[in-house]
Write an enzyme that holds these catalytic residues in place. Structure first.
Site, PDB file in Angstrom:
ATOM      1  N   ALA A 233      -3.901   4.987  -9.252  1.00  0.00           N
ATOM      2  CA  ALA A 233      -5.352   5.044  -9.473  1.00  0.00           C
ATOM      3  C   ALA A 233      -5.927   4.008  -8.533  1.00  0.00           C
ATOM      4  CB  ALA A 233      -5.695   4.721 -10.918  1.00  0.00           C
TER       5      ALA A 233
ATOM      6  N   VAL B 236      -7.327   3.219 -22.862  1.00  0.00           N
ATOM      7  CA  VAL B 236      -7.857   2.034 -22.192  1.00  0.00           C
ATOM      8  C   VAL B 236      -6.855   1.577 -21.138  1.00  0.00           C
ATOM      9  CG1 VAL B 236      -8.742  -0.299 -22.482  1.00  0.00           C
ATOM     10  CG2 VAL B 236      -8.847   1.302 -24.390  1.00  0.00           C
ATOM     11  N   THR B 237      -7.242   1.681 -19.887  1.00  0.00           N
ATOM     12  CA  THR B 237      -6.443   1.101 -18.798  1.00  0.00           C
ATOM     13  C   THR B 237      -7.437   0.488 -17.825  1.00  0.00           C
ATOM     14  OG1 THR B 237      -6.519   3.050 -17.366  1.00  0.00           O
ATOM     15  CG2 THR B 237      -4.680   2.952 -18.910  1.00  0.00           C
TER      16      THR B 237
ATOM     17  N   TYR C  32     -16.322  13.739 -15.483  1.00  0.00           N
ATOM     18  CA  TYR C  32     -14.881  13.779 -15.222  1.00  0.00           C
ATOM     19  C   TYR C  32     -14.434  15.136 -14.655  1.00  0.00           C
ATOM     20  CZ  TYR C  32     -10.278  11.916 -15.019  1.00  0.00           C
ATOM     21  OH  TYR C  32      -9.086  11.460 -14.516  1.00  0.00           O
TER      22      TYR C  32
ATOM     23  N   TYR D 120      -6.450  14.451 -16.235  1.00  0.00           N
ATOM     24  CA  TYR D 120      -7.199  14.348 -17.495  1.00  0.00           C
ATOM     25  C   TYR D 120      -8.195  15.496 -17.574  1.00  0.00           C
ATOM     26  CZ  TYR D 120     -10.046  12.565 -21.278  1.00  0.00           C
ATOM     27  OH  TYR D 120     -10.709  12.449 -22.466  1.00  0.00           O
TER      28      TYR D 120
ATOM     29  N   ASP E 177       0.817  -1.214   0.000  1.00  0.00           N
ATOM     30  CA  ASP E 177       0.000   0.000   0.000  1.00  0.00           C
ATOM     31  C   ASP E 177       0.854   1.270   0.000  1.00  0.00           C
ATOM     32  OD1 ASP E 177      -1.933   1.874   0.217  1.00  0.00           O
ATOM     33  OD2 ASP E 177      -2.547   1.333   2.258  1.00  0.00           O
TER      34      ASP E 177
HETATM   35  P1  NAI Z   1      -3.915   1.870 -13.789  1.00  0.00           P
HETATM   36  O1  NAI Z   1      -5.096   1.259 -13.120  1.00  0.00           O
HETATM   37  O2  NAI Z   1      -3.398   1.227 -15.020  1.00  0.00           O
HETATM   38  O3  NAI Z   1      -2.676   1.937 -12.737  1.00  0.00           O
HETATM   39  C1  NAI Z   1      -2.822   2.210 -11.382  1.00  0.00           C
HETATM   40  C2  NAI Z   1      -1.549   1.884 -10.627  1.00  0.00           C
HETATM   41  O4  NAI Z   1      -1.750   2.221  -9.237  1.00  0.00           O
HETATM   42  C3  NAI Z   1      -1.151   0.395 -10.641  1.00  0.00           C
HETATM   43  O5  NAI Z   1       0.257   0.295 -10.696  1.00  0.00           O
HETATM   44  C4  NAI Z   1      -1.628  -0.103  -9.274  1.00  0.00           C
HETATM   45  O6  NAI Z   1      -0.930  -1.237  -8.763  1.00  0.00           O
HETATM   46  C5  NAI Z   1      -1.324   1.120  -8.437  1.00  0.00           C
HETATM   47  N1  NAI Z   1      -2.054   1.173  -7.162  1.00  0.00           N
HETATM   48  C6  NAI Z   1      -3.380   1.293  -6.937  1.00  0.00           C
HETATM   49  N2  NAI Z   1      -3.631   1.352  -5.604  1.00  0.00           N
HETATM   50  C7  NAI Z   1      -2.430   1.289  -4.971  1.00  0.00           C
HETATM   51  C8  NAI Z   1      -2.010   1.329  -3.613  1.00  0.00           C
HETATM   52  N3  NAI Z   1      -2.871   1.466  -2.607  1.00  0.00           N
HETATM   53  N4  NAI Z   1      -0.678   1.213  -3.354  1.00  0.00           N
HETATM   54  C9  NAI Z   1       0.227   1.054  -4.344  1.00  0.00           C
HETATM   55  N5  NAI Z   1      -0.122   1.062  -5.654  1.00  0.00           N
HETATM   56  C10 NAI Z   1      -1.417   1.162  -5.971  1.00  0.00           C
HETATM   57  O7  NAI Z   1      -4.282   3.389 -14.007  1.00  0.00           O
HETATM   58  P2  NAI Z   1      -3.875   4.519 -15.076  1.00  0.00           P
HETATM   59  O8  NAI Z   1      -5.006   4.713 -15.995  1.00  0.00           O
HETATM   60  O9  NAI Z   1      -2.517   4.293 -15.610  1.00  0.00           O
HETATM   61  O10 NAI Z   1      -3.883   5.799 -14.119  1.00  0.00           O
HETATM   62  C11 NAI Z   1      -2.722   6.377 -13.556  1.00  0.00           C
HETATM   63  C12 NAI Z   1      -2.949   7.870 -13.409  1.00  0.00           C
HETATM   64  O11 NAI Z   1      -3.129   8.441 -14.709  1.00  0.00           O
HETATM   65  C13 NAI Z   1      -4.219   8.224 -12.599  1.00  0.00           C
HETATM   66  O12 NAI Z   1      -3.956   9.355 -11.811  1.00  0.00           O
HETATM   67  C14 NAI Z   1      -5.220   8.570 -13.687  1.00  0.00           C
HETATM   68  O13 NAI Z   1      -6.232   9.434 -13.233  1.00  0.00           O
HETATM   69  C15 NAI Z   1      -4.304   9.233 -14.699  1.00  0.00           C
HETATM   70  N6  NAI Z   1      -4.837   9.335 -16.074  1.00  0.00           N
HETATM   71  C16 NAI Z   1      -5.365   8.252 -16.705  1.00  0.00           C
HETATM   72  C17 NAI Z   1      -5.910   8.395 -17.976  1.00  0.00           C
HETATM   73  C18 NAI Z   1      -6.522   7.219 -18.701  1.00  0.00           C
HETATM   74  O14 NAI Z   1      -7.246   7.439 -19.662  1.00  0.00           O
HETATM   75  N7  NAI Z   1      -6.251   6.007 -18.326  1.00  0.00           N
HETATM   76  C19 NAI Z   1      -5.905   9.689 -18.679  1.00  0.00           C
HETATM   77  C20 NAI Z   1      -5.221  10.733 -17.964  1.00  0.00           C
HETATM   78  C21 NAI Z   1      -4.743  10.562 -16.687  1.00  0.00           C
END
Ligand code: NAI
Length: 395
Positions: free
Chosen positions: A140, A272-273, A235, A225, A111
């Site tokens: 996230a 897409v994530t 959003y 975003y 965490d």
């Molecule tokens: P993702 O779901 O692919 O990655 C999330 C990461 O956070 C993973 O490595 C996960 O293990 C880690 N995580 C979650 N809870 C945790 C915890 N308690 N302790 C340690 N690690 C933890 O998400 P994504 O989409 O890559 O998002 C990352 C950032 O980018 C976020 O802030 C999101 O808002 C931002 N973002 C995403 C966009 C999208 O379209 N996917 C667009 C613009 C910004």
């Protein structure tokens, strides 16, 4: 074990270790095909390093700039009988590739919001690297436990002030319907800010500073975003948008504290994530956006986005290229007028019947499965594969 995808709504409960490795390798290959990044940071801490934007943010400085990396994430290792999560397998593959390339890589599974994790990571920085010169904050998460009070907060994806009705895509059935989301109630806004705002980002930076492990001239970046007006209610003007506003306030506070020019918010493209597939309305927007951007020849995934972030902004050796509000904008191609006009035109017309013609829903689904290591070329999905894959660094 023979591993097949098991999807339920916007989650896939299985992941393929060899497919995840192939996915990581293709991102590494992309970075290696680009010009090297001589001005890239050399000792990088990525918080949220196992999937999506965070994984790409580990791969780019490592394979583009030769950086040592420490990754923090919350993932599930596989057992003899059960597959691990994709982020676990991605991290195993990343560490192996980094080690093969002679690069330092250590990972911490647990965490990131906790004090224990901060202490453990800092101890390793002190022992192994001495300092870090870049901290990427890419978490996230649906919940966060406050390390001081022990209280757990949950984030919600809701509009603020009024209900929001919009077209929506059921990604299981391919049906375009409409959805109405009721506005946040009670303390849901504050709770979302508590989870997805910048408080924990600031706590990390304070802890690193106090421990004396921040290199001179270090930088830190977190991701945000904005997107088009049609998703504003869910959003930008919704609960998550409030958290992103807080992220920007955190960056401003840290810039004040550290003398400016160190903390950045980068506004990224909708992709897409695992995190974005859980947001209502967004998957339909992404499916239409992918079609338009692929046809225009300017479609990017996480790795292309983050390569551009480092090459053009964070490690450009000069001006970080900020907008009028002090943010980095790698969503510039998504937000271009031609792209947005075309997406809006399709948005008005899209129905269940013409979805495959007007959108790239098939690309969306392919991309979603790839997140879990399915559908990658060169992987034998019929073959027995071992779900137990230890992290080389053993953490
Ligand atoms: P993702 O779901 O692919 O990655 C999330 C990461 O956070 C993973 O490595 C996960 O293990 C880690 N995580 C979650 N809870 C945790 C915890 N308690 N302790 C340690 N690690 C933890 O998400 P994504 O989409 O890559 O998002 C990352 C950032 O980018 C976020 O802030 C999101 O808002 C931002 N973002 C995403 C966009 C999208 O379209 N996917 C667009 C613009 C910004």
């Amino acid at each position: 074990m023979i591993i097949t995808p098991k999807t339920r709504g916007f989650i896939c409960t299985t992941a393929h270790p060899d497919g995840c490795a192939a996915n990581v390798q293709s991102q590494i290959d992309y970075v290696k095909s680009q010009p090297a990044l001589p001005d890239s940071p050399k000792k990088v801490l990525v918080i949220g390093a196992s999937t999506g934007y965070g994984l790409a943010s580990r791969i780019v400085p490592a394979f583009g700039g030769g950086a040592a990396t420490i990754g923090v994430f919350f993932e599930k290792p596989g057992t003899e009988k059960k597959t691990g999560s994709a982020g676990w397998y991605n991290s195993v593959a990343f560490e192996k590739a980094a080690n093969d390339a002679g690069l330092y890589a250590k990972s911490f599974n647990g965490d990131a919001f906790s004090n224990e994790m901060k202490d453990e990571v800092i101890a390793t920085i002190k022992e192994d690297l001495g300092e870090v010169d870049c901290i990427v904050y890419s978490l996230a998460s649906p919940r966060r436990t406050d390390p001081v009070t022990g209280e757990t907060y949950k984030s919600v994806l809701k509009p603020v002030g009024a209900p929001y009705s919009q077209k929506n895509l059921n990604t299981d059935t391919g049906e375009v319907n409409s959805v109405t989301i009721e506005p946040a109630e009670g303390d849901e806004i504050e709770n979302t800010v508590k989870v997805m705002g910048g408080e924990d980002w600031e706590l990390w930076l304070s802890a690193l500073k106090e421990a004396g492990v921040l290199a001179d001239g270090f930088t830190t970046v977190a991701y945000s975003y904005i997107g088009p007006e049609l998703t504003f209610p869910i959003y930008t003007n919704g609960t998550i948008g409030k958290a992103k506003e807080h992220l920007e306030e955190s960056a401003a506070r840290m810039n004040e504290e550290f003398g400016g020019g160190i903390a950045f918010v980068s506004v990224n493209k909708a992709l897409v994530t695992q995190a974005s597939s859980a947001i209502p309305v967004v998957p339909l927007y992404i499916s239409l956006l992918y079609k338009v951007m692929k046809e225009a020849g300017n479609h990017e995934g996480c790795i292309e986005q983050i390569q551009r972030l480092f090459a053009g902004h964070l490690a450009s050796g000069g001006d970080p290229g900020l907008d009028e509000k002090g943010r980095i904008r790698i969503d510039d191609w998504e937000m271009g007028k031609e792209v947005q006009d075309a997406v809006h035109e399709a948005w008005d017309k899209v129905t269940t019947e013409n979805l495959s013609e007007l959108s790239d829903f098939s690309g969306y689904k392919r991309e979603f499965l790839r997140l879990f290591g399915f559908g990658l070329e060169g992987v034998d999905y019929e073959a027995e594969t071992d779900p137990e894959r230890p992290l080389p660094s053993g953490k």
